[in-house]
Design a protein around this motif. Structure first.
Motif, PDB file in Angstrom:
ATOM      1  N   UNK A  12       0.862  -1.178   0.000  1.00 26.61           N
ATOM      2  CA  UNK A  12       0.000   0.000   0.000  1.00 26.61           C
ATOM      3  C   UNK A  12       0.900   1.229   0.000  1.00 26.61           C
ATOM      4  N   UNK A  13       0.307   2.402  -0.272  1.00 28.48           N
ATOM      5  CA  UNK A  13       1.139   3.606  -0.342  1.00 28.48           C
ATOM      6  C   UNK A  13       0.420   4.802   0.265  1.00 28.48           C
ATOM      7  N   UNK A  14       1.199   5.662   0.899  1.00 28.42           N
ATOM      8  CA  UNK A  14       0.737   6.964   1.381  1.00 28.42           C
ATOM      9  C   UNK A  14       1.714   8.008   0.842  1.00 28.42           C
ATOM     10  N   UNK A  15       1.177   9.057   0.225  1.00 32.97           N
ATOM     11  CA  UNK A  15       2.019  10.100  -0.359  1.00 32.97           C
ATOM     12  C   UNK A  15       1.660  11.427   0.300  1.00 32.97           C
ATOM     13  N   UNK A  16       2.633  12.061   0.926  1.00 30.76           N
ATOM     14  CA  UNK A  16       2.381  13.356   1.560  1.00 30.76           C
ATOM     15  C   UNK A  16       3.458  13.676   2.571  1.00 30.76           C
TER      16      UNK A  16
END
Length: 364
Positions: free
Chosen positions: A203-207
């Motif tokens: 999964x990915x989180x961008x920020x």
């Protein structure tokens, strides 16, 4: 007829507002117009598109541009800089101001026509700033009040509604214009590769690593998930992110490669993208993820996610600050998710259409 547009902004650090304005500038160039970036300070994480003039308004030695004791001098310097620049390149047909420091300075200049782009919830930002102490709060409040009586562009209907409802600011006008996305370019960039991208599912989180993004809620949700996929974090502060992951006992579940100039291959190859924020303006990364076909789960925060996840995607919105609900929805989304490349929002954010809306402001 070619129009000359000045886009003013604090810096070109790796934030969402900076990326949005670079995308807008490219779209304006493609339409035959002449955008210029007027940047307060020379801090640049983004790649500057070819053919886009960038002007740095202040020297590196200039500090505290928006401080009480320095503000008048800063405004004069900025005004003089713009006058001198217009003598070289010609008069600007439109000025677009972005972010608090720039907004405070630009609001005191004499340039026209001038619009201020509001990228985030004003009230949520003030709530956050109050927790940092009275001086930090009053500093931000001063910048927000500078928008009073000005022409505003909000990047979501939710922000416009908040401004009208709260009444802290009484603008001369409000237009909502969604952020621009070069969907074709995003798809092309997503086809790229990086040796660092994990080979297994993730999964990915961008920020950026900031309180607004609520990595604490994200890590608590990771703890509670039934599925145990690793989570890639594309953020600007690897050390702080890793420290927080360690605090919640998920350091072995996170992969932190740091800020990526081209995040799209990372997003495309992820099983899903998650956003855990307390507030946003119009979260760019949600739209980018849908554009490359990667499912999205997001907190139903103020503002933007509920204008992006429409129709059968709305069920992947969860209450903010609820790690258990987020964990549950992430597990569900990994098992079953509709075709997100047909998301309704994608037709509304095409860069060309958005750029044309900005140009239409000139004749208003």
């Amino acid at each position: 007829m070619t129009k000359r547009i000045a886009i003013t902004i604090d810096s070109l650090a790796g934030g969402g507002a900076e990326k949005v304005m670079l995308t807008l500038a490219v779209a304006l160039i493609k339409l035959g117009h002449e955008p210029h970036l007027l940047v307060l300070k020379n801090h640049c994480d983004h790649q500057i598109p070819q053919g886009l003039p960038v002007h740095f308004c202040f020297d590196e030695s200039d500090k505290h541009l928006d401080s009480f004791w320095r503000l008048s001098r800063s405004v004069k310097q900025l005004n003089d800089f713009i006058v001198e620049l217009e003598q070289k390149v010609g008069k600007f047909d439109l000025f677009l101001s972005n972010l608090d420091k720039t907004n405070l300075l630009m609001s005191r200049t004499q340039v026209s026509p001038l619009y201020f782009v509001v990228h985030n919830s004003i009230e949520e930002e003030l709530v956050r700033q109050r927790k940092l102490g009275p001086f930090a709060y009053l500093d931000m409040l001063r910048a927000k009040r500078a928008l009073n009586g000005k022409h505003l562009i909000t990047v979501s209907n939710g922000i416009a509604s908040e401004i009208t409802k709260v009444g802290r600011i009484n603008p001369a006008s409000i237009h909502t214009i969604y952020n621009p996305f070069d969907l074709e370019h995003i798809t092309q960039q997503a086809a790229g590769a990086s040796a660092d991208i994990p080979h297994e599912d993730y999964m990915i989180h961008v920020g950026r690593f900031a309180k607004q993004k609520r990595h604490d809620v994200l890590f608590k949700a990771l703890q509670q998930m039934k599925q145990h996929l690793p989570l890639v974090l594309l953020c600007n502060n690897k050390k702080k992110a890793l420290k927080a992951a360690r605090k919640y006992g998920v350091e072995n579940r996170v992969i932190i490669p740091g800020f990526q100039t081209n995040p799209f291959p990372w997003i495309k190859q992820a099983k899903l993208l998650v956003l855990s924020s307390d507030y946003e303006g119009l979260p760019t990364v949600l739209i980018e993820s849908l554009a490359v076909g990667t499912p999205v789960v997001s907190t139903d925060c103020h503002h933007g996610p509920n204008e992006i996840l429409l129709g059968n995607l709305a069920k992947y919105l969860v209450p903010r600050r609820d790690p258990a609900a987020l964990a549950d929805k992430l597990d569900i989304a990994l098992e079953d998710y509709p075709d997100c490349q047909q998301a309704e929002i994608l037709a509304l954010v095409d860069a060309k259409k958005v750029a044309e809306r900005y140009i239409s402001l000139i004749s208003n």
